[in-house]
Design a protein around this motif. Sequence first.
Motif, PDB file in Angstrom:
ATOM      1  N   ASP A 178     -27.312 -77.279 -40.375  1.00  0.00           N
ATOM      2  CA  ASP A 178     -28.315 -76.902 -41.379  1.00  0.00           C
ATOM      3  C   ASP A 178     -29.670 -76.633 -40.725  1.00  0.00           C
ATOM      4  O   ASP A 178     -30.381 -75.701 -41.113  1.00  0.00           O
ATOM      5  CB  ASP A 178     -28.465 -78.005 -42.437  1.00  0.00           C
ATOM      6  N   VAL A 179     -30.024 -77.436 -39.737  1.00  0.00           N
ATOM      7  CA  VAL A 179     -31.295 -77.237 -39.024  1.00  0.00           C
ATOM      8  C   VAL A 179     -31.289 -75.893 -38.292  1.00  0.00           C
ATOM      9  O   VAL A 179     -32.278 -75.158 -38.319  1.00  0.00           O
ATOM     10  CB  VAL A 179     -31.563 -78.406 -38.049  1.00  0.00           C
ATOM     11  N   ASP A 180     -30.160 -75.561 -37.663  1.00  0.00           N
ATOM     12  CA  ASP A 180     -30.063 -74.267 -36.979  1.00  0.00           C
ATOM     13  C   ASP A 180     -30.195 -73.106 -37.956  1.00  0.00           C
ATOM     14  O   ASP A 180     -30.836 -72.101 -37.658  1.00  0.00           O
ATOM     15  CB  ASP A 180     -28.741 -74.157 -36.214  1.00  0.00           C
ATOM     16  N   LEU A 181     -29.587 -73.242 -39.125  1.00  0.00           N
ATOM     17  CA  LEU A 181     -29.701 -72.197 -40.144  1.00  0.00           C
ATOM     18  C   LEU A 181     -31.145 -72.060 -40.612  1.00  0.00           C
ATOM     19  O   LEU A 181     -31.667 -70.948 -40.743  1.00  0.00           O
ATOM     20  CB  LEU A 181     -28.780 -72.490 -41.327  1.00  0.00           C
ATOM     21  N   ILE A 223     -37.556 -68.011 -38.629  1.00  0.00           N
ATOM     22  CA  ILE A 223     -37.970 -66.972 -37.689  1.00  0.00           C
ATOM     23  C   ILE A 223     -38.247 -65.656 -38.415  1.00  0.00           C
ATOM     24  O   ILE A 223     -39.156 -64.914 -38.053  1.00  0.00           O
ATOM     25  CB  ILE A 223     -36.897 -66.785 -36.594  1.00  0.00           C
ATOM     26  N   THR A 224     -37.485 -65.384 -39.465  1.00  0.00           N
ATOM     27  CA  THR A 224     -37.608 -64.092 -40.149  1.00  0.00           C
ATOM     28  C   THR A 224     -38.622 -64.101 -41.286  1.00  0.00           C
ATOM     29  O   THR A 224     -38.756 -63.095 -41.983  1.00  0.00           O
ATOM     30  CB  THR A 224     -36.244 -63.662 -40.717  1.00  0.00           C
ATOM     31  N   LEU A 225     -39.324 -65.191 -41.497  1.00  0.00           N
ATOM     32  CA  LEU A 225     -40.262 -65.252 -42.625  1.00  0.00           C
ATOM     33  C   LEU A 225     -41.446 -64.301 -42.482  1.00  0.00           C
ATOM     34  O   LEU A 225     -41.907 -63.733 -43.471  1.00  0.00           O
ATOM     35  CB  LEU A 225     -40.782 -66.681 -42.801  1.00  0.00           C
ATOM     36  N   ASP A 226     -41.947 -64.130 -41.283  1.00  0.00           N
ATOM     37  CA  ASP A 226     -43.169 -63.344 -41.110  1.00  0.00           C
ATOM     38  C   ASP A 226     -42.924 -61.951 -40.549  1.00  0.00           C
ATOM     39  O   ASP A 226     -43.851 -61.286 -40.110  1.00  0.00           O
ATOM     40  CB  ASP A 226     -44.161 -64.098 -40.224  1.00  0.00           C
ATOM     41  N   ALA A 283     -30.285 -60.961 -38.292  1.00  0.00           N
ATOM     42  CA  ALA A 283     -29.243 -61.030 -39.319  1.00  0.00           C
ATOM     43  C   ALA A 283     -27.969 -61.652 -38.755  1.00  0.00           C
ATOM     44  O   ALA A 283     -27.327 -62.488 -39.409  1.00  0.00           O
ATOM     45  CB  ALA A 283     -28.962 -59.640 -39.877  1.00  0.00           C
ATOM     46  N   ARG A 284     -27.604 -61.276 -37.532  1.00  0.00           N
ATOM     47  CA  ARG A 284     -26.425 -61.876 -36.896  1.00  0.00           C
ATOM     48  C   ARG A 284     -26.625 -63.360 -36.649  1.00  0.00           C
ATOM     49  O   ARG A 284     -25.705 -64.154 -36.832  1.00  0.00           O
ATOM     50  CB  ARG A 284     -26.107 -61.171 -35.582  1.00  0.00           C
TER      51      ARG A 284
END
Length: 89
Positions: A38-41, A47-50, A58-59
């Motif tokens: 869950d932490v890795d997810l 990372i993709t928030l900004d 995506a991968r």
Amino acid sequence: MSPIVTVQDAVTAFADWIEPTDAELDAIEQEMPVILADVDLLDAQIITLDRTPTELDARRIRRAHRRVLTERRHLANRTVDVTLPGGAA
């Protein structure tokens, strides 16, 4: 005038002498692969928030999501194999 009431339970709930039991520690240890997945997810999603997610992002998210599902399946299968004491049917 209203009296000031302390919240004794909230204060003593975090006393030094209250430690997790061995059963609670074992449960946490069994769930640790799911927690780490869950932490890795979450890391991959943060990372993709900004920025606009790239194909690599995506991968990374898909891979992390598959790992979470796999670890949850393994945990569910491990807990099914555990038998309850008492011999109840």
